[in-house]
Design a protein around this motif. Structure first.
Motif, PDB file in Angstrom:
ATOM      1  N   MET A   1       7.349  11.873   7.578  1.00  0.00           N
ATOM      2  CA  MET A   1       7.007  10.804   6.633  1.00  0.00           C
ATOM      3  C   MET A   1       5.654  10.231   7.023  1.00  0.00           C
ATOM      4  SD  MET A   1       9.050   7.412   5.756  1.00  0.00           S
ATOM      5  CE  MET A   1       8.702   7.177   4.068  1.00  0.00           C
ATOM      6  N   ASP A   2       4.654  10.495   6.223  1.00  0.00           N
ATOM      7  CA  ASP A   2       3.298  10.075   6.562  1.00  0.00           C
ATOM      8  C   ASP A   2       2.915   8.746   5.942  1.00  0.00           C
ATOM      9  OD1 ASP A   2       2.168  13.468   6.326  1.00  0.00           O
ATOM     10  OD2 ASP A   2       2.807  12.340   8.085  1.00  0.00           O
ATOM     11  N   GLU A   3       3.501   8.426   4.821  1.00  0.00           N
ATOM     12  CA  GLU A   3       3.081   7.209   4.122  1.00  0.00           C
ATOM     13  C   GLU A   3       4.249   6.251   3.947  1.00  0.00           C
ATOM     14  OE1 GLU A   3       0.764   7.649   0.603  1.00  0.00           O
ATOM     15  OE2 GLU A   3      -0.228   9.442   1.367  1.00  0.00           O
ATOM     16  N   LEU A   4       3.939   4.995   4.109  1.00  0.00           N
ATOM     17  CA  LEU A   4       4.907   3.933   3.875  1.00  0.00           C
ATOM     18  C   LEU A   4       4.521   3.245   2.567  1.00  0.00           C
ATOM     19  CD1 LEU A   4       5.077   2.645   7.541  1.00  0.00           C
ATOM     20  CD2 LEU A   4       6.851   3.899   6.317  1.00  0.00           C
ATOM     21  N   PRO A   5       5.495   2.717   1.836  1.00  0.00           N
ATOM     22  CA  PRO A   5       5.208   2.127   0.527  1.00  0.00           C
ATOM     23  C   PRO A   5       4.347   0.866   0.610  1.00  0.00           C
ATOM     24  CG  PRO A   5       7.480   1.709   1.155  1.00  0.00           C
ATOM     25  CD  PRO A   5       6.905   2.631   2.189  1.00  0.00           C
ATOM     26  N   PRO A   6       3.655   0.539  -0.492  1.00  0.00           N
ATOM     27  CA  PRO A   6       2.817  -0.669  -0.519  1.00  0.00           C
ATOM     28  C   PRO A   6       3.572  -1.941  -0.123  1.00  0.00           C
ATOM     29  CG  PRO A   6       2.375   0.679  -2.442  1.00  0.00           C
ATOM     30  CD  PRO A   6       3.558   1.305  -1.734  1.00  0.00           C
ATOM     31  N   ALA A   7       4.840  -2.038  -0.467  1.00  0.00           N
ATOM     32  CA  ALA A   7       5.613  -3.233  -0.103  1.00  0.00           C
ATOM     33  C   ALA A   7       5.711  -3.388   1.417  1.00  0.00           C
ATOM     34  CB  ALA A   7       7.006  -3.191  -0.726  1.00  0.00           C
ATOM     35  N   PHE A   8       5.766  -2.262   2.136  1.00  0.00           N
ATOM     36  CA  PHE A   8       5.798  -2.353   3.597  1.00  0.00           C
ATOM     37  C   PHE A   8       4.525  -3.012   4.110  1.00  0.00           C
ATOM     38  CE2 PHE A   8       4.521  -0.798   7.741  1.00  0.00           C
ATOM     39  CZ  PHE A   8       5.595  -1.219   8.512  1.00  0.00           C
ATOM     40  N   TRP A   9       3.379  -2.593   3.570  1.00  0.00           N
ATOM     41  CA  TRP A   9       2.094  -3.144   4.019  1.00  0.00           C
ATOM     42  C   TRP A   9       1.954  -4.611   3.631  1.00  0.00           C
ATOM     43  CZ3 TRP A   9       0.335  -0.576   7.810  1.00  0.00           C
ATOM     44  CH2 TRP A   9       0.604   0.783   7.897  1.00  0.00           C
ATOM     45  N   GLN A  10       2.604  -5.008   2.537  1.00  0.00           N
ATOM     46  CA  GLN A  10       2.663  -6.429   2.189  1.00  0.00           C
ATOM     47  C   GLN A  10       3.437  -7.176   3.273  1.00  0.00           C
ATOM     48  OE1 GLN A  10       4.396  -7.384  -1.669  1.00  0.00           O
ATOM     49  NE2 GLN A  10       4.982  -9.407  -0.934  1.00  0.00           N
ATOM     50  N   GLY A  11       4.564  -6.596   3.712  1.00  0.00           N
ATOM     51  CA  GLY A  11       5.350  -7.197   4.790  1.00  0.00           C
ATOM     52  C   GLY A  11       4.567  -7.295   6.086  1.00  0.00           C
ATOM     53  N   VAL A  12       3.756  -6.270   6.374  1.00  0.00           N
ATOM     54  CA  VAL A  12       2.899  -6.288   7.575  1.00  0.00           C
ATOM     55  C   VAL A  12       1.921  -7.453   7.492  1.00  0.00           C
ATOM     56  CG1 VAL A  12       1.015  -5.069   8.755  1.00  0.00           C
ATOM     57  CG2 VAL A  12       3.097  -3.829   8.094  1.00  0.00           C
ATOM     58  N   GLU A  13       1.298  -7.610   6.346  1.00  0.00           N
ATOM     59  CA  GLU A  13       0.343  -8.711   6.173  1.00  0.00           C
ATOM     60  C   GLU A  13       1.032 -10.057   6.339  1.00  0.00           C
ATOM     61  OE1 GLU A  13      -2.496 -10.389   2.634  1.00  0.00           O
ATOM     62  OE2 GLU A  13      -2.399  -8.220   2.887  1.00  0.00           O
ATOM     63  N   GLU A  14       2.209 -10.199   5.744  1.00  0.00           N
ATOM     64  CA  GLU A  14       2.964 -11.451   5.873  1.00  0.00           C
ATOM     65  C   GLU A  14       3.316 -11.713   7.333  1.00  0.00           C
ATOM     66  OE1 GLU A  14       5.013 -11.203   1.433  1.00  0.00           O
ATOM     67  OE2 GLU A  14       6.071 -10.362   3.165  1.00  0.00           O
ATOM     68  N   PHE A  15       3.780 -10.686   8.032  1.00  0.00           N
ATOM     69  CA  PHE A  15       4.132 -10.848   9.441  1.00  0.00           C
ATOM     70  C   PHE A  15       2.918 -11.298  10.248  1.00  0.00           C
ATOM     71  CE2 PHE A  15       4.770  -9.805  13.811  1.00  0.00           C
ATOM     72  CZ  PHE A  15       6.122  -9.962  14.037  1.00  0.00           C
ATOM     73  N   ASN A  16       1.816 -10.584  10.084  1.00  0.00           N
ATOM     74  CA  ASN A  16       0.619 -10.873  10.883  1.00  0.00           C
ATOM     75  C   ASN A  16      -0.008 -12.215  10.549  1.00  0.00           C
ATOM     76  OD1 ASN A  16       0.942  -8.513  12.317  1.00  0.00           O
ATOM     77  ND2 ASN A  16      -0.539  -7.362  11.104  1.00  0.00           N
ATOM     78  N   GLN A  17       0.309 -12.775   9.377  1.00  0.00           N
ATOM     79  CA  GLN A  17      -0.177 -14.108   9.012  1.00  0.00           C
ATOM     80  C   GLN A  17       0.820 -15.206   9.398  1.00  0.00           C
ATOM     81  OE1 GLN A  17      -1.081 -13.920   4.814  1.00  0.00           O
ATOM     82  NE2 GLN A  17      -2.918 -12.703   5.150  1.00  0.00           N
ATOM     83  N   PRO A  79       5.883   6.472  20.555  1.00  0.00           N
ATOM     84  CA  PRO A  79       4.825   5.469  20.665  1.00  0.00           C
ATOM     85  C   PRO A  79       4.233   5.073  19.315  1.00  0.00           C
ATOM     86  CG  PRO A  79       3.926   7.600  21.235  1.00  0.00           C
ATOM     87  CD  PRO A  79       5.404   7.803  20.954  1.00  0.00           C
ATOM     88  N   GLU A  80       4.339   5.954  18.305  1.00  0.00           N
ATOM     89  CA  GLU A  80       3.806   5.601  16.992  1.00  0.00           C
ATOM     90  C   GLU A  80       4.643   6.248  15.909  1.00  0.00           C
ATOM     91  OE1 GLU A  80       0.339   7.920  15.364  1.00  0.00           O
ATOM     92  OE2 GLU A  80       0.014   8.258  17.505  1.00  0.00           O
ATOM     93  N   PHE A  81       4.535   5.668  14.728  1.00  0.00           N
ATOM     94  CA  PHE A  81       5.209   6.211  13.558  1.00  0.00           C
ATOM     95  C   PHE A  81       4.355   5.880  12.349  1.00  0.00           C
ATOM     96  CE2 PHE A  81       8.053   5.880   9.916  1.00  0.00           C
ATOM     97  CZ  PHE A  81       8.720   7.089   9.983  1.00  0.00           C
ATOM     98  N   ALA A  82       4.064   6.891  11.554  1.00  0.00           N
ATOM     99  CA  ALA A  82       3.277   6.710  10.326  1.00  0.00           C
ATOM    100  C   ALA A  82       1.984   5.932  10.572  1.00  0.00           C
ATOM    101  CB  ALA A  82       4.118   6.052   9.239  1.00  0.00           C
ATOM    102  N   GLY A  83       1.366   6.164  11.718  1.00  0.00           N
ATOM    103  CA  GLY A  83       0.107   5.494  12.044  1.00  0.00           C
ATOM    104  C   GLY A  83       0.259   4.111  12.628  1.00  0.00           C
ATOM    105  N   LEU A  84       1.476   3.637  12.808  1.00  0.00           N
ATOM    106  CA  LEU A  84       1.729   2.307  13.370  1.00  0.00           C
ATOM    107  C   LEU A  84       1.830   2.386  14.889  1.00  0.00           C
ATOM    108  CD1 LEU A  84       4.497   1.233  10.867  1.00  0.00           C
ATOM    109  CD2 LEU A  84       2.218   0.239  11.015  1.00  0.00           C
TER     110      LEU A  84
END
Length: 145
Positions: A1-17, A79-84
């Motif tokens: 699985m190389d790509e995660l859905p856009p909603a995941f990246w929204q969650g990442v932004e929310e977490f990091n903020q 150590p990583e998954f899908a570039g994370l």
């Protein structure tokens, strides 16, 4: 699985903020529909988000329990998954958990200041928070460089 859905990246932004409750909602919607991988990845991140939310509410027990559960789920992706960069996230989260356990519930007020916006932090805790921020206690979701 190389790509995660856009909603995941929204969650990442929310977490990091520091929008931990919003992050939980975003990732929970993904988690409920997903299969492994990445179902347990979503759950691990959302559990750490809820742990940070509990920390902001001075709920030491909730923070400790959910940090432990989230870390446990994310470790299988190291150590990583899908570039994370899962390894760094887990290491920083484990350090926060260790600090909370070492200092106990009687010190949760100091740690709770970590997750509050600067304008909401108490003046008496600002020096402690500055020190703790320098120690990088709060995890951030990042990509592998």
């Amino acid at each position: 699985m190389d790509e995660l859905p856009p909603a995941f990246w929204q969650g990442v932004e929310e977490f990091n903020q520091g929008q931990y409750y919003a992050c939980h909602d975003t990732l929970e919607a993904l988690w409920m529909e997903a299969t492994d991988p990445p179902k347990s990845l979503y759950q691990g991140f959302l559990q750490v988000a809820v742990a940070c939310y509990h920390l902001g509410n001075k709920n030491w027990q909730g923070a400790v329990i959910l940090l432990g559960e989230g870390i446990g789920r994310l470790q299988s992706y190291e150590p990583e998954f899908a570039g994370l960069d899962i390894e760094t996230f887990v290491d920083v989260s484990a350090n926060l958990l260790e600090c909370l356990q070492k200092h106990g519930p009687e010190q949760v007020a100091i740690f709770s200041q970590l997750v509050l916006p600067a304008h909401q932090q108490s003046e008496s805790a600002s020096q402690d928070v500055s020190l703790m921020n320098r120690l990088t206690l709060l995890p951030k979701i990042t990509t592998v460089e």
